[in-house]
Design an enzyme around this catalytic site. Structure first.
Site, PDB file in Angstrom:
ATOM      1  N   SER A  27       0.817  -1.212   0.000  1.00  0.00           N
ATOM      2  CA  SER A  27       0.000   0.000   0.000  1.00  0.00           C
ATOM      3  C   SER A  27       0.853   1.266   0.000  1.00  0.00           C
ATOM      4  O   SER A  27       0.740   2.108  -0.891  1.00  0.00           O
ATOM      5  CB  SER A  27      -0.934   0.002   1.218  1.00  0.00           C
ATOM      6  OG  SER A  27      -1.668   1.204   1.287  1.00  0.00           O
ATOM      7  N   GLN A  28       1.736   1.411   0.990  1.00  0.00           N
ATOM      8  CA  GLN A  28       2.585   2.596   1.044  1.00  0.00           C
ATOM      9  C   GLN A  28       3.679   2.554  -0.023  1.00  0.00           C
ATOM     10  O   GLN A  28       4.008   3.572  -0.631  1.00  0.00           O
ATOM     11  CB  GLN A  28       3.222   2.732   2.430  1.00  0.00           C
ATOM     12  CG  GLN A  28       2.260   3.162   3.524  1.00  0.00           C
ATOM     13  CD  GLN A  28       1.794   4.600   3.387  1.00  0.00           C
ATOM     14  OE1 GLN A  28       2.465   5.439   2.800  1.00  0.00           O
ATOM     15  NE2 GLN A  28       0.623   4.888   3.943  1.00  0.00           N
ATOM     16  N   GLU A  84       7.180  -6.425  11.371  1.00  0.00           N
ATOM     17  CA  GLU A  84       7.754  -7.684  11.849  1.00  0.00           C
ATOM     18  C   GLU A  84       8.800  -8.277  10.903  1.00  0.00           C
ATOM     19  O   GLU A  84       9.548  -9.175  11.296  1.00  0.00           O
ATOM     20  CB  GLU A  84       6.645  -8.720  12.111  1.00  0.00           C
ATOM     21  CG  GLU A  84       5.869  -9.159  10.885  1.00  0.00           C
ATOM     22  CD  GLU A  84       4.615  -8.334  10.623  1.00  0.00           C
ATOM     23  OE1 GLU A  84       3.648  -8.890  10.067  1.00  0.00           O
ATOM     24  OE2 GLU A  84       4.627  -7.135  10.964  1.00  0.00           O
ATOM     25  N   GLN A  86      11.032  -6.221   9.110  1.00  0.00           N
ATOM     26  CA  GLN A  86      12.092  -5.257   8.841  1.00  0.00           C
ATOM     27  C   GLN A  86      13.437  -5.658   9.436  1.00  0.00           C
ATOM     28  O   GLN A  86      14.480  -5.498   8.785  1.00  0.00           O
ATOM     29  CB  GLN A  86      11.687  -3.872   9.354  1.00  0.00           C
ATOM     30  CG  GLN A  86      10.582  -3.231   8.547  1.00  0.00           C
ATOM     31  CD  GLN A  86      10.286  -1.808   8.978  1.00  0.00           C
ATOM     32  OE1 GLN A  86      11.067  -1.186   9.697  1.00  0.00           O
ATOM     33  NE2 GLN A  86       9.147  -1.286   8.550  1.00  0.00           N
ATOM     34  N   HIS A 108       7.464   4.493   9.739  1.00  0.00           N
ATOM     35  CA  HIS A 108       6.998   4.237  11.104  1.00  0.00           C
ATOM     36  C   HIS A 108       8.235   3.912  11.928  1.00  0.00           C
ATOM     37  O   HIS A 108       9.156   3.249  11.449  1.00  0.00           O
ATOM     38  CB  HIS A 108       6.004   3.076  11.119  1.00  0.00           C
ATOM     39  CG  HIS A 108       5.487   2.704  12.474  1.00  0.00           C
ATOM     40  ND1 HIS A 108       5.131   3.651  13.422  1.00  0.00           N
ATOM     41  CD2 HIS A 108       5.254   1.497  13.045  1.00  0.00           C
ATOM     42  CE1 HIS A 108       4.698   3.030  14.512  1.00  0.00           C
ATOM     43  NE2 HIS A 108       4.769   1.722  14.306  1.00  0.00           N
ATOM     44  N   GLY A 134      -1.918   4.057   1.786  1.00  0.00           N
ATOM     45  CA  GLY A 134      -1.191   4.293   0.551  1.00  0.00           C
ATOM     46  C   GLY A 134      -2.057   4.679  -0.624  1.00  0.00           C
ATOM     47  O   GLY A 134      -1.699   5.568  -1.412  1.00  0.00           O
ATOM     48  N   ASP A 191       1.412   6.571  17.796  1.00  0.00           N
ATOM     49  CA  ASP A 191       0.793   5.768  16.749  1.00  0.00           C
ATOM     50  C   ASP A 191       0.260   4.463  17.313  1.00  0.00           C
ATOM     51  O   ASP A 191      -0.895   4.084  17.065  1.00  0.00           O
ATOM     52  CB  ASP A 191       1.812   5.488  15.635  1.00  0.00           C
ATOM     53  CG  ASP A 191       1.190   4.776  14.447  1.00  0.00           C
ATOM     54  OD1 ASP A 191       0.495   5.438  13.665  1.00  0.00           O
ATOM     55  OD2 ASP A 191       1.404   3.558  14.301  1.00  0.00           O
ATOM     56  N   GLU A 195      -3.793   3.460  17.697  1.00  0.00           N
ATOM     57  CA  GLU A 195      -4.320   2.239  17.089  1.00  0.00           C
ATOM     58  C   GLU A 195      -5.008   1.355  18.118  1.00  0.00           C
ATOM     59  O   GLU A 195      -6.094   0.824  17.889  1.00  0.00           O
ATOM     60  CB  GLU A 195      -3.180   1.457  16.435  1.00  0.00           C
ATOM     61  CG  GLU A 195      -2.583   2.116  15.207  1.00  0.00           C
ATOM     62  CD  GLU A 195      -1.295   1.467  14.752  1.00  0.00           C
ATOM     63  OE1 GLU A 195      -0.831   1.811  13.648  1.00  0.00           O
ATOM     64  OE2 GLU A 195      -0.732   0.626  15.491  1.00  0.00           O
ATOM     65  N   GLU A 231     -22.844   3.933  10.422  1.00  0.00           N
ATOM     66  CA  GLU A 231     -22.865   5.383  10.610  1.00  0.00           C
ATOM     67  C   GLU A 231     -21.606   5.923  11.283  1.00  0.00           C
ATOM     68  O   GLU A 231     -21.450   7.140  11.404  1.00  0.00           O
ATOM     69  CB  GLU A 231     -24.115   5.791  11.395  1.00  0.00           C
ATOM     70  CG  GLU A 231     -25.392   5.572  10.601  1.00  0.00           C
ATOM     71  CD  GLU A 231     -26.586   6.301  11.183  1.00  0.00           C
ATOM     72  OE1 GLU A 231     -26.392   7.313  11.882  1.00  0.00           O
ATOM     73  OE2 GLU A 231     -27.719   5.854  10.939  1.00  0.00           O
TER      74      GLU A 231
END
Length: 331
Positions: A27-28, A84, A86, A108, A134, A191, A195, A231
């Site tokens: 994604s990123q 996990e 990296q 991050h 992303g 962050d 989350e 909603e």
């Protein structure tokens, strides 16, 4: 009030003549790579051999190399792999190819904050973290806009790390919306807390509990889905656009009054005390240790809960309802 920086504060020319390796094409990764490419920057993509993302990156007009080759070739290495993975990839593929003058960057701070990756002193270590998924980073760039981003400097070996990080943020469109300076510790801890306590953990449990309460009381599951899940987006969109005050100005007086009298009955001092414990676990490394241990053992608890929640009635009801939503249909 903290200062935001914009296009006029960053110099994209600092990246002229440099090659940036985007490690990962999820994604990123795809958003960073394509936005930088469209900004006139030389980009290569580093993937493991056999990666299913390679054909997509090639189709997007990008050169794909192994992670090691990309790290060797590049002046700037942006690691956009899941947290996990990296540490291992860095140790085996990236670290041997670092040399003085290179920039090592992240979106991050997890692996730097908790010491899983310890870069050599001769490289710049920076972070550029868009505050959006992303596909949104890419979409907004293509439409002449941008997604706000955080940037941080962990290590300034070149004396230019801050200016370089801002230049990268401009390259992906962040300075169009505004970028905020932070540090790896602050970004990582806030962050993770956001989350866990609000965005994912807190919200998921609140939605399920509300749904279950209505269904247990005999109300139609479909109505419970609308009221407790569907909603949520409407309210969040109002908050994002104008904060809590604007949201309350847009809803009915009945809803606003209910907000004031019932919200504090749910989010009590005991809830806030538990939030502080969650934050403490993040700050002292307990959460990171538990997450690393979970990943090293094959993610058994994550898989168990993922499978359990996939069978929750709110998921069954939602799947059926969404299939009937005309605005979600693409054909």
């Amino acid at each position: 009030m903290a200062q935001l920086f914009y296009d006029s504060d960053a110099d994209l020319n600092l990246l002229s003549g440099k090659t940036i390796a985007i490690i990962g094409y999820g994604s990123q990764g795809h958003a960073h790579a394509l936005n930088l490419k469209d900004s006139g920057i030389d980009v290569v993509v580093g993937l493991y051999e056999g990666s299913r993302s390679a054909s997509k990156a090639i189709a997007d007009g990008l050169q794909v190399l192994t992670v090691a080759k990309a790290a060797e070739k590049a002046d700037w290495i942006m690691v956009l792999l899941p947290d996990e993975f990296q540490k291992e990839v860095y140790a085996s593929e990236i670290a041997p190819n670092l040399s003085p003058g290179k920039v090592l960057s992240f979106a991050h701070g997890f692996n730097i904050r908790f010491g899983l990756i310890q870069p050599p002193e001769f490289v710049d270590v920076v972070m550029i973290a868009p505050k959006g998924p992303g596909h949104t980073v890419r979409w907004e760039y293509q439409n002449g806009q941008g997604v706000p981003a955080l940037f941080a400097i962990e290590q300034d070996a070149s004396g230019q790390a801050r200016a370089l990080a801002m230049s990268y943020a401009k390259g992906i469109g962040g300075t169009r919306a505004g970028i905020l300076e932070t540090n790896f510790k602050e970004e990582t801890e806030t962050d993770l807390f956001g989350e866990q306590a609000v965005l994912c953990g807190g919200l998921s449990e609140l939605v399920k509990a509300g749904f279950e309460t209505l269904v247990d009381a005999g109300y139609q599951p479909e109505l419970a889905y609308f009221e407790c899940l569907h909603e949520v987006k409407l309210i969040v969109d109002l908050m994002v656009k104008g904060g809590l005050t604007a949201m309350r100005d847009s809803i009915s007086n009945t809803a606003e009054y209910g907000d004031y009298v019932s919200g504090p009955r749910l989010i009590t001092n005991e809830t806030k005390a538990e939030m502080k414990k969650i934050l403490a676990d993040i700050q002292d490394g307990t959460f990171a240790q538990n997450f690393v241990r979970e990943c090293e053992s094959g993610k058994p608890e994550m898989k168990r809960i993922r499978a359990r929640d996939a069978e929750h009635p709110i998921e069954k009801v939602g799947t059926g309802l969404r299939s009937m939503f005309s605005w979600l249909k693409t054909d």
